[in-house]
Design a protein around this motif. Structure first.
Motif, PDB file in Angstrom:
ATOM      1  N   MET A   1      -7.313  -9.894   5.902  1.00 41.15           N
ATOM      2  CA  MET A   1      -7.668  -9.033   4.290  1.00 41.15           C
ATOM      3  C   MET A   1      -6.078  -8.217   4.606  1.00 41.15           C
ATOM      4  N   ILE A   2      -5.661  -7.403   5.205  1.00 43.11           N
ATOM      5  CA  ILE A   2      -4.253  -6.749   5.367  1.00 43.11           C
ATOM      6  C   ILE A   2      -3.104  -7.326   4.869  1.00 43.11           C
ATOM      7  N   GLU A   3      -3.047  -8.979   5.373  1.00 43.01           N
ATOM      8  CA  GLU A   3      -1.882  -9.375   5.251  1.00 43.01           C
ATOM      9  C   GLU A   3      -1.931  -9.897   3.716  1.00 43.01           C
ATOM     10  N   LYS A   4      -3.301 -10.050   2.868  1.00 42.59           N
ATOM     11  CA  LYS A   4      -3.716 -11.063   1.246  1.00 42.59           C
ATOM     12  C   LYS A   4      -2.742  -9.034   0.840  1.00 42.59           C
ATOM     13  N   PHE A   5      -3.495  -7.977   1.507  1.00 39.84           N
ATOM     14  CA  PHE A   5      -2.515  -6.559   0.393  1.00 39.84           C
ATOM     15  C   PHE A   5      -0.904  -6.732   0.524  1.00 39.84           C
ATOM     16  N   LEU A   6      -0.531  -6.936   1.783  1.00 40.85           N
ATOM     17  CA  LEU A   6       1.100  -7.305   1.517  1.00 40.85           C
ATOM     18  C   LEU A   6       1.683  -7.998   1.126  1.00 40.85           C
ATOM     19  N   VAL A   7       1.260  -9.068   1.147  1.00 37.82           N
ATOM     20  CA  VAL A   7       1.737 -10.703   0.015  1.00 37.82           C
ATOM     21  C   VAL A   7       1.707  -9.860  -1.182  1.00 37.82           C
ATOM     22  N   SER A   8       0.673  -9.167  -1.552  1.00 39.95           N
ATOM     23  CA  SER A   8       0.072  -9.013  -3.152  1.00 39.95           C
ATOM     24  C   SER A   8       1.556  -7.524  -3.780  1.00 39.95           C
ATOM     25  N   GLU A   9       1.313  -6.699  -2.236  1.00 39.64           N
ATOM     26  CA  GLU A   9       2.534  -5.718  -3.012  1.00 39.64           C
ATOM     27  C   GLU A   9       3.776  -6.057  -2.908  1.00 39.64           C
ATOM     28  N   LEU A  10       4.354  -7.163  -2.011  1.00 39.18           N
ATOM     29  CA  LEU A  10       5.380  -7.214  -1.892  1.00 39.18           C
ATOM     30  C   LEU A  10       5.674  -8.575  -3.077  1.00 39.18           C
ATOM     31  N   GLY A  11       4.649  -8.932  -3.641  1.00 35.18           N
ATOM     32  CA  GLY A  11       5.195 -10.157  -4.735  1.00 35.18           C
ATOM     33  C   GLY A  11       5.584  -9.333  -5.960  1.00 35.18           C
ATOM     34  N   THR A  12       5.694  -7.727  -6.253  1.00 34.10           N
ATOM     35  CA  THR A  12       5.300  -7.641  -7.084  1.00 34.10           C
ATOM     36  C   THR A  12       7.541  -6.646  -6.832  1.00 34.10           C
ATOM     37  N   ILE A  13       7.501  -7.150  -5.920  1.00 31.44           N
ATOM     38  CA  ILE A  13       9.282  -6.679  -5.603  1.00 31.44           C
ATOM     39  C   ILE A  13      10.182  -8.120  -6.729  1.00 31.44           C
ATOM     40  N   ALA A  14      10.700  -7.664  -7.037  1.00 35.63           N
ATOM     41  CA  ALA A  14      11.239  -8.609  -8.509  1.00 35.63           C
ATOM     42  C   ALA A  14      13.155  -9.047  -7.370  1.00 35.63           C
ATOM     43  N   GLU A  15      13.164  -8.343  -6.305  1.00 33.31           N
ATOM     44  CA  GLU A  15      14.031  -8.729  -5.784  1.00 33.31           C
ATOM     45  C   GLU A  15      13.670 -10.180  -5.495  1.00 33.31           C
ATOM     46  N   LEU A  16      12.711 -10.146  -4.208  1.00 35.67           N
ATOM     47  CA  LEU A  16      11.889 -10.715  -3.954  1.00 35.67           C
ATOM     48  C   LEU A  16      12.176 -12.638  -4.125  1.00 35.67           C
ATOM     49  N   ASN A  17      11.719 -12.098  -5.272  1.00 34.62           N
ATOM     50  CA  ASN A  17      11.253 -13.075  -6.091  1.00 34.62           C
ATOM     51  C   ASN A  17      10.118 -14.373  -5.535  1.00 34.62           C
ATOM     52  N   HIS A  18       8.770 -14.080  -4.719  1.00 31.77           N
ATOM     53  CA  HIS A  18       7.967 -14.016  -4.077  1.00 31.77           C
ATOM     54  C   HIS A  18       7.990 -15.034  -2.804  1.00 31.77           C
ATOM     55  N   GLN A  19       9.370 -15.278  -2.409  1.00 31.47           N
ATOM     56  CA  GLN A  19      10.275 -15.255  -1.212  1.00 31.47           C
ATOM     57  C   GLN A  19       9.940 -14.808  -0.179  1.00 31.47           C
ATOM     58  N   ILE A 118      12.147  -3.936   9.136  1.00 29.10           N
ATOM     59  CA  ILE A 118      11.448  -2.767   8.562  1.00 29.10           C
ATOM     60  C   ILE A 118       9.689  -2.839  10.128  1.00 29.10           C
ATOM     61  N   ALA A 119       9.416  -1.578  10.387  1.00 33.99           N
ATOM     62  CA  ALA A 119       7.986  -1.894  11.040  1.00 33.99           C
ATOM     63  C   ALA A 119       7.309  -1.042   9.753  1.00 33.99           C
ATOM     64  N   TYR A 120       6.177  -2.219   9.776  1.00 32.49           N
ATOM     65  CA  TYR A 120       4.687  -1.348   8.880  1.00 32.49           C
ATOM     66  C   TYR A 120       3.895  -1.275   9.978  1.00 32.49           C
ATOM     67  N   THR A 121       3.324  -0.127   9.949  1.00 29.73           N
ATOM     68  CA  THR A 121       1.857  -0.142  10.792  1.00 29.73           C
ATOM     69  C   THR A 121       1.298   0.854   9.328  1.00 29.73           C
ATOM     70  N   VAL A 122      -0.035   0.336   9.221  1.00 31.05           N
ATOM     71  CA  VAL A 122      -1.041   0.452   8.385  1.00 31.05           C
ATOM     72  C   VAL A 122      -2.874   1.059   8.978  1.00 31.05           C
ATOM     73  N   THR A 123      -3.345   1.714   8.206  1.00 30.42           N
ATOM     74  CA  THR A 123      -4.605   2.171   9.192  1.00 30.42           C
ATOM     75  C   THR A 123      -5.431   2.169   7.567  1.00 30.42           C
ATOM     76  N   TYR A 124      -6.487   1.373   8.089  1.00 26.27           N
ATOM     77  CA  TYR A 124      -7.257   1.261   6.828  1.00 26.27           C
ATOM     78  C   TYR A 124      -9.404   0.796   7.029  1.00 26.27           C
ATOM     79  N   TRP A 125      -9.938   0.806   7.078  1.00 23.47           N
ATOM     80  CA  TRP A 125     -10.736   0.646   6.803  1.00 23.47           C
ATOM     81  C   TRP A 125     -11.846  -0.422   5.862  1.00 23.47           C
TER      82      TRP A 125
END
Length: 126
Positions: A1-19, A118-125
């Motif tokens: 589920m957190i991976e879906k958030f990660l992909v969604s958030e990174l997908g908004t960055i135009a420079e990555l062009n959804h790659q 980049i090291a990305y650490t995310v804490t959630y419930w």
């Protein structure tokens, strides 16, 4: 589920062009910037009564670009996008997120392109 958030958030960055690619990029020529993300670790924190308290996941994000200046600019954009606290996403509540440059500058000899981690650490419930 957190991976879906990660992909969604990174997908908004135009420079990555959804790659965005899990584990490895496809064979062939990729143009512009792209990102390979990998889950490094995950843990579940419980209290003394074995009740779930929160989850913590660590991801490694490898950013690639031929242009060094564009790569450093992309790194800053990615870090700014991912270091948001108190975020609700579908059934998740992210209350702590830290993104920091990992390894020093690099050049990937296999793909013959500049690379930053980049090291990305995310804490959630949920």
């Amino acid at each position: 589920m957190i991976e879906k958030f990660l992909v969604s958030e990174l997908g908004t960055i135009a420079e990555l062009n959804h790659q965005l690619y899990p584990v490895a990029a496809p064979v062939g020529e990729l143009e512009g910037s792209f990102c390979i993300y990998t889950r490094v670790s995950g843990e579940v924190q419980r209290d003394l009564m074995s009740e779930l308290v929160y989850y913590r996941d660590v991801y490694r994000l490898d950013l690639y670009n031929d242009d060094t200046d564009a790569l450093f600019a992309l790194e800053k954009i990615v870090i700014d996008h991912l270091t948001k606290n108190n975020v609700e996403f579908e059934e998740l509540y992210i209350f702590d997120a830290v993104a920091a440059p990992g390894a020093p500058d690099g050049f990937d000899l296999t793909m013959e392109i500049n690379q930053r981690s980049i090291a990305y650490t995310v804490t959630y419930w949920r």
